[in-house]
Design an enzyme around this catalytic site. Sequence first.
Site, PDB file in Angstrom:
ATOM      1  N   ASP A  60       0.734  -1.137  -0.064  1.00 32.10           N
ATOM      2  CA  ASP A  60      -0.073  -0.040   0.009  1.00 32.10           C
ATOM      3  C   ASP A  60       0.900   1.271   0.236  1.00 32.10           C
ATOM      4  O   ASP A  60       2.007   1.275   0.487  1.00 32.10           O
ATOM      5  CB  ASP A  60      -0.840   0.098   1.253  1.00 32.10           C
ATOM      6  CG  ASP A  60      -2.371   0.674   1.018  1.00 32.10           C
ATOM      7  OD1 ASP A  60      -3.368   0.519   0.864  1.00 32.10           O
ATOM      8  OD2 ASP A  60      -2.100   2.043   0.916  1.00 32.10           O
TER       9      ASP A  60
ATOM     10  N   LYS B 201     -20.367  -6.459 -13.164  1.00 29.22           N
ATOM     11  CA  LYS B 201     -20.297  -5.843 -11.791  1.00 29.22           C
ATOM     12  C   LYS B 201     -20.873  -4.486 -11.645  1.00 29.22           C
ATOM     13  O   LYS B 201     -21.517  -4.093 -10.594  1.00 29.22           O
ATOM     14  CB  LYS B 201     -18.667  -5.661 -11.364  1.00 29.22           C
ATOM     15  CG  LYS B 201     -18.378  -4.740 -10.091  1.00 29.22           C
ATOM     16  CD  LYS B 201     -19.082  -5.383  -8.785  1.00 29.22           C
ATOM     17  CE  LYS B 201     -18.952  -4.249  -7.770  1.00 29.22           C
ATOM     18  NZ  LYS B 201     -18.145  -4.458  -6.733  1.00 29.22           N
TER      19      LYS B 201
ATOM     20  N   CYS C 234     -19.128   2.598  -3.862  1.00 26.55           N
ATOM     21  CA  CYS C 234     -19.692   1.757  -5.020  1.00 26.55           C
ATOM     22  C   CYS C 234     -21.018   2.159  -5.494  1.00 26.55           C
ATOM     23  O   CYS C 234     -20.933   2.509  -6.694  1.00 26.55           O
ATOM     24  CB  CYS C 234     -19.694   0.246  -4.379  1.00 26.55           C
ATOM     25  SG  CYS C 234     -18.365  -0.238  -3.432  1.00 26.55           S
TER      26      CYS C 234
END
Length: 425
Positions: free
Chosen positions: A32, A204, A258
């Site tokens: 990360d 998705k 999302c």
Amino acid sequence: MKKSICVVGLGYIGLPTSVMFANHGHQVHGVDVNEKAVEGIRNKKLHIEESGLQERLNDAIDSGMMTVSTTPEKADVYILAVPSPIKMDKTADMKYIESASESIVPYLEKGNLVILESTVPPRTVQDVVIPKLKAAGLEIGTELYVSHSPERVIPGRVFEELISNDRIIGGVNEQSAQMTSDLYRSFVKGQMHETDDTTAELVKVMENTYRDVNIALANELAKISGEIGVDVWEAIRLANFHPRVNIHQPGPGVGGHCIAVDPWFLVELKPDLAKIIHLARQTNDGMPAFTAKTTKDILQQTAAKNTKVAVLGLAFKGNIDDMRESPSVDVVNEMKEYDLSVTAYDPHIHENNIKEQVQSIDDAMTDASVIVILTNHDEFKKLDPRKVADKVSSRVIFDTKKCIDRLKWEEAGFDVHILGDAKNQ
Ligand code: SAJ
């Protein structure tokens, strides 16, 4: 077969996925850019809240199966799980996908598999990821395998869903899809559905768009019901007994990284065609203003002594600690447009992220003229109205998630208002 896996992005998806692979015998290296998060994970300290994550991380680190750093390492498989947010103009921001793809290029070798897990606009693998990976000089599909396997887990139930959900596996060719299925089979109990990469990308985005449009419908029905004297929650409950009906729940807006984001990918791709999708986004984005206006109207009706509003819930939904794209922040800002004085509290968010936020529910409620519930955390469902009654200046509550027991609060002397329920609104 056990693999070495390098996971780029240790957020809400990358970290749980890393520990799952590590717990299932794969050697995982997590990467990360956030040095603080990396340092924390190395010391088994979490920067995110997710049920079951701490124990699994402890196991992954203690067993030596998971290491972390800010740079990738050589591996058999690379999983990219970085954010793909939208910019102010509602177009996709591909910079993290691009930099994650670039970051692994120096390590790639013949036979490696690269899996993109981030939710992305359809064609991202073909138009953004593959052009970057080509710099490794390997032939895509025969020397370097590539696939898109979108994460589909819901925050708060990530581990259950990582195991039990079906997975969509979109390979750039059959072999890429097959290798990806074989890898996830280490812990996935659901079915693997293999397809091509662009179809997987669309699937998705479609799933989250379906939910957004459905919630917009619920929000529109809530406004209509409120006007015609019907409780929308009861009407939706009854409609959903029909075997082919599944209307979602209304609320103060749609948050998260999302559902409030992905539909814009389709609007950007085909603005002339994505009409309902665009309108649904606007409907849901309009709910914070509707919530603030309803609060102001309630205050006016109740001749309150002051304009103090106690907002309960800043996370974008119940029982999580995530404030990304939270409608609560917009509700607070809209309330301030009406000169309301707002204090906001969330038991899951331990740092003050907005200046109206306080860390004690008592501070939020003391002397308030109206309590507004924006998130259905269990802590709010369990509030004892008799205790709350002594703290507030007027006994008025506006519940936008229908999560409190109306009768109990009415018995304690409260005026109870529920979004989409005309009774008392
Ligand atoms: N919400 C409503 N009414 C509802 C359901 C949700 O107003 O009936 C609101 C919530 O309060 C929240 C927002 O919508 O503000 C989004 O919450 P959510 O629980 O619907 O979804 P997320 O964003 O937590 O997770 C979704 C999931 N997608 C679907 O269910 C199709 C999850 O499976 C995905 O993995 C995730 O998006 C993702 O990462 O894409």
